[in-house]
Write a protein that holds these residues in place. Structure first.
Motif, mmCIF file in Angstrom:
data_model
loop_
_atom_site.group_PDB
_atom_site.id
_atom_site.type_symbol
_atom_site.label_atom_id
_atom_site.label_comp_id
_atom_site.label_asym_id
_atom_site.label_seq_id
_atom_site.Cartn_x
_atom_site.Cartn_y
_atom_site.Cartn_z
ATOM 1 N N SER A 64 -66.684 56.561 -14.108
ATOM 2 C CA SER A 64 -65.313 56.468 -14.600
ATOM 3 C C SER A 64 -64.804 55.097 -14.182
ATOM 4 O O SER A 64 -65.486 54.379 -13.448
ATOM 5 N N PRO A 65 -63.594 54.730 -14.601
ATOM 6 C CA PRO A 65 -63.069 53.434 -14.149
ATOM 7 C C PRO A 65 -62.956 53.339 -12.625
ATOM 8 O O PRO A 65 -63.069 52.263 -12.056
ATOM 9 N N GLU A 66 -62.758 54.484 -11.948
ATOM 10 C CA GLU A 66 -62.584 54.479 -10.489
ATOM 11 C C GLU A 66 -63.863 54.766 -9.715
ATOM 12 O O GLU A 66 -63.970 54.421 -8.550
ATOM 13 N N VAL A 67 -64.827 55.447 -10.332
ATOM 14 C CA VAL A 67 -65.978 55.960 -9.588
ATOM 15 C C VAL A 67 -67.257 55.735 -10.377
ATOM 16 O O VAL A 67 -67.290 55.889 -11.593
ATOM 17 N N GLU A 68 -68.305 55.364 -9.661
ATOM 18 C CA GLU A 68 -69.661 55.396 -10.205
ATOM 19 C C GLU A 68 -70.531 55.959 -9.103
ATOM 20 O O GLU A 68 -70.592 55.407 -8.009
ATOM 21 N N ALA A 69 -71.169 57.085 -9.383
ATOM 22 C CA ALA A 69 -71.951 57.741 -8.347
ATOM 23 C C ALA A 69 -73.195 58.363 -8.959
ATOM 24 O O ALA A 69 -73.144 58.971 -10.033
ATOM 25 N N LEU A 70 -74.307 58.230 -8.247
ATOM 26 C CA LEU A 70 -75.577 58.819 -8.654
ATOM 27 C C LEU A 70 -75.987 59.818 -7.583
ATOM 28 O O LEU A 70 -76.024 59.495 -6.400
ATOM 29 N N PHE A 71 -76.266 61.043 -8.017
ATOM 30 C CA PHE A 71 -76.647 62.126 -7.114
ATOM 31 C C PHE A 71 -78.018 62.650 -7.500
ATOM 32 O O PHE A 71 -78.350 62.736 -8.678
ATOM 33 N N GLU A 72 -78.784 63.043 -6.488
ATOM 34 C CA GLU A 72 -80.035 63.765 -6.732
ATOM 35 C C GLU A 72 -79.787 65.227 -6.383
ATOM 36 O O GLU A 72 -79.361 65.549 -5.273
ATOM 37 N N LEU A 73 -80.033 66.098 -7.366
ATOM 38 C CA LEU A 73 -79.782 67.531 -7.218
ATOM 39 C C LEU A 73 -81.091 68.299 -7.224
ATOM 40 O O LEU A 73 -81.936 68.061 -8.084
ATOM 41 N N PRO A 74 -81.286 69.247 -6.309
ATOM 42 C CA PRO A 74 -82.451 70.125 -6.404
ATOM 43 C C PRO A 74 -82.277 71.049 -7.611
ATOM 44 O O PRO A 74 -81.190 71.583 -7.846
ATOM 45 N N THR A 75 -83.321 71.212 -8.400
ATOM 46 C CA THR A 75 -83.134 71.911 -9.678
ATOM 47 C C THR A 75 -83.412 73.406 -9.647
ATOM 48 O O THR A 75 -82.840 74.138 -10.459
ATOM 49 N N GLU A 76 -84.239 73.887 -8.758
ATOM 50 C CA GLU A 76 -84.627 75.298 -8.826
ATOM 51 C C GLU A 76 -83.433 76.238 -8.662
ATOM 52 O O GLU A 76 -83.208 77.122 -9.493
ATOM 53 N N ARG A 77 -82.653 76.069 -7.620
ATOM 54 C CA ARG A 77 -81.492 76.949 -7.400
ATOM 55 C C ARG A 77 -80.430 76.737 -8.475
ATOM 56 O O ARG A 77 -79.792 77.680 -8.923
ATOM 57 N N LEU A 78 -80.247 75.488 -8.906
ATOM 58 C CA LEU A 78 -79.277 75.213 -9.964
ATOM 59 C C LEU A 78 -79.710 75.879 -11.263
ATOM 60 O O LEU A 78 -78.890 76.483 -11.962
ATOM 61 N N ALA A 79 -80.990 75.816 -11.596
ATOM 62 C CA ALA A 79 -81.494 76.459 -12.816
ATOM 63 C C ALA A 79 -81.283 77.972 -12.762
ATOM 64 O O ALA A 79 -80.851 78.580 -13.748
ATOM 65 N N ASP A 80 -81.575 78.589 -11.619
ATOM 66 C CA ASP A 80 -81.375 80.043 -11.471
ATOM 67 C C ASP A 80 -79.900 80.397 -11.606
ATOM 68 O O ASP A 80 -79.542 81.385 -12.249
ATOM 69 N N TRP A 81 -79.027 79.600 -11.002
ATOM 70 C CA TRP A 81 -77.595 79.862 -11.052
ATOM 71 C C TRP A 81 -77.071 79.715 -12.480
ATOM 72 O O TRP A 81 -76.309 80.558 -12.965
ATOM 73 N N LEU A 82 -77.500 78.658 -13.168
ATOM 74 C CA LEU A 82 -77.074 78.483 -14.557
ATOM 75 C C LEU A 82 -77.562 79.636 -15.428
ATOM 76 O O LEU A 82 -76.833 80.112 -16.303
ATOM 77 N N ALA A 83 -78.788 80.100 -15.190
ATOM 78 C CA ALA A 83 -79.307 81.240 -15.955
ATOM 79 C C ALA A 83 -78.412 82.463 -15.772
ATOM 80 O O ALA A 83 -78.159 83.207 -16.728
ATOM 81 N N ALA A 84 -77.907 82.664 -14.566
ATOM 82 C CA ALA A 84 -77.000 83.796 -14.317
ATOM 83 C C ALA A 84 -75.711 83.642 -15.110
ATOM 84 O O ALA A 84 -75.152 84.630 -15.593
ATOM 85 N N THR A 85 -75.224 82.413 -15.287
ATOM 86 C CA THR A 85 -73.999 82.212 -16.072
ATOM 87 C C THR A 85 -74.234 82.526 -17.542
ATOM 88 O O THR A 85 -73.346 83.035 -18.218
ATOM 89 N N TYR A 86 -75.444 82.236 -18.035
ATOM 90 C CA TYR A 86 -75.744 82.520 -19.441
ATOM 91 C C TYR A 86 -75.892 84.019 -19.695
ATOM 92 O O TYR A 86 -75.755 84.464 -20.830
ATOM 93 N N LEU A 87 -76.154 84.808 -18.670
ATOM 94 C CA LEU A 87 -76.171 86.263 -18.835
ATOM 95 C C LEU A 87 -74.762 86.804 -19.079
ATOM 96 O O LEU A 87 -74.590 87.838 -19.717
ATOM 97 N N ILE A 88 -73.767 86.103 -18.566
ATOM 98 C CA ILE A 88 -72.374 86.518 -18.748
ATOM 99 C C ILE A 88 -71.821 86.014 -20.080
ATOM 100 O O ILE A 88 -71.151 86.751 -20.795
ATOM 101 N N ALA A 89 -72.081 84.760 -20.393
ATOM 102 C CA ALA A 89 -71.606 84.172 -21.650
ATOM 103 C C ALA A 89 -72.736 83.338 -22.232
ATOM 104 O O ALA A 89 -73.103 82.308 -21.669
ATOM 105 N N SER A 90 -73.291 83.795 -23.346
ATOM 106 C CA SER A 90 -74.393 83.069 -23.975
ATOM 107 C C SER A 90 -73.894 81.722 -24.490
ATOM 108 O O SER A 90 -72.691 81.512 -24.684
ATOM 109 N N ALA A 91 -74.831 80.837 -24.736
ATOM 110 C CA ALA A 91 -74.475 79.528 -25.278
ATOM 111 C C ALA A 91 -73.787 79.676 -26.627
ATOM 112 O O ALA A 91 -72.845 78.947 -26.941
ATOM 113 N N GLU A 92 -74.238 80.635 -27.428
ATOM 114 C CA GLU A 92 -73.663 80.836 -28.760
ATOM 115 C C GLU A 92 -72.237 81.364 -28.700
ATOM 116 O O GLU A 92 -71.441 81.122 -29.597
#
Length: 155
Positions: A103-131
């Motif tokens: 953004s105009p105020e911030v530039e930041a690069l983060f490294e995120l572990p993907t396994e737990r994030l992928a599992d968590w996102l999958a749980a959100t799609y069980l509640i509300a599908s992408a469609e």
């Protein structure tokens, strides 16, 4: 219309995904990492948007609202344009992805572990599908909330 009045389908108490707290690294330069935590939150009333709060050990937290689809795709391929981009790191190490926020105020690069994030996102799609994630969304109210704009006067 207030966002609490949006005509979205009713959500039951069992349709709740707890926040995900991840240990991430902010890349300060090519060789320097700053470990911190990031809290990912999902709101079934706004399923297309994930709220990410970066929690440094010192200083104020930083909150970004990121598209759920962008995060999901960024686990396996380049995703996003403009201010938010995400892509997987090179093979060979633990599975992770880069998340770039600009953004105009911030530039930041983060490294995120993907396994737990992928599992968590999958749980959100069980509640509300992408469609179905945008079904019934009041676009005017959604944009007002994102921009913190006041409601227009009644006509």
């Amino acid at each position: 219309m207030h966002r609490d009045q949006w005509p979205l389908r009713a959500q039951s108490a069992s349709e709740h995904v707890p926040a995900l707290l991840l240990d991430v690294d902010q890349m300060l330069d090519e060789f320097t990492r700053l470990p911190l935590q990031a809290r990912f939150r999902f709101d079934p009333a706004l399923p297309a948007v994930i709220t990410v709060e970066f929690l440094p050990e010192r200083g104020p937290s930083l909150v970004w609202r990121i598209g759920r689809e962008l995060l999901h795709e960024g686990l396996t391929e380049m995703s996003g344009i403009g201010e938010v981009r995400m892509w997987p790191t090179l093979p060979g190490g633990p599975p992770s992805s880069w998340l770039l926020l600009e953004s105009p105020e911030v530039e930041a690069l983060f490294e995120l572990p993907t396994e737990r994030l992928a599992d968590w996102l999958a749980a959100t799609y069980l509640i509300a599908s992408a469609e179905a994630e945008l079904d019934g969304l009041n676009w005017d109210g959604f944009l007002r909330d994102l921009l913190d704009a006041p409601e227009p006067p009644p006509e």
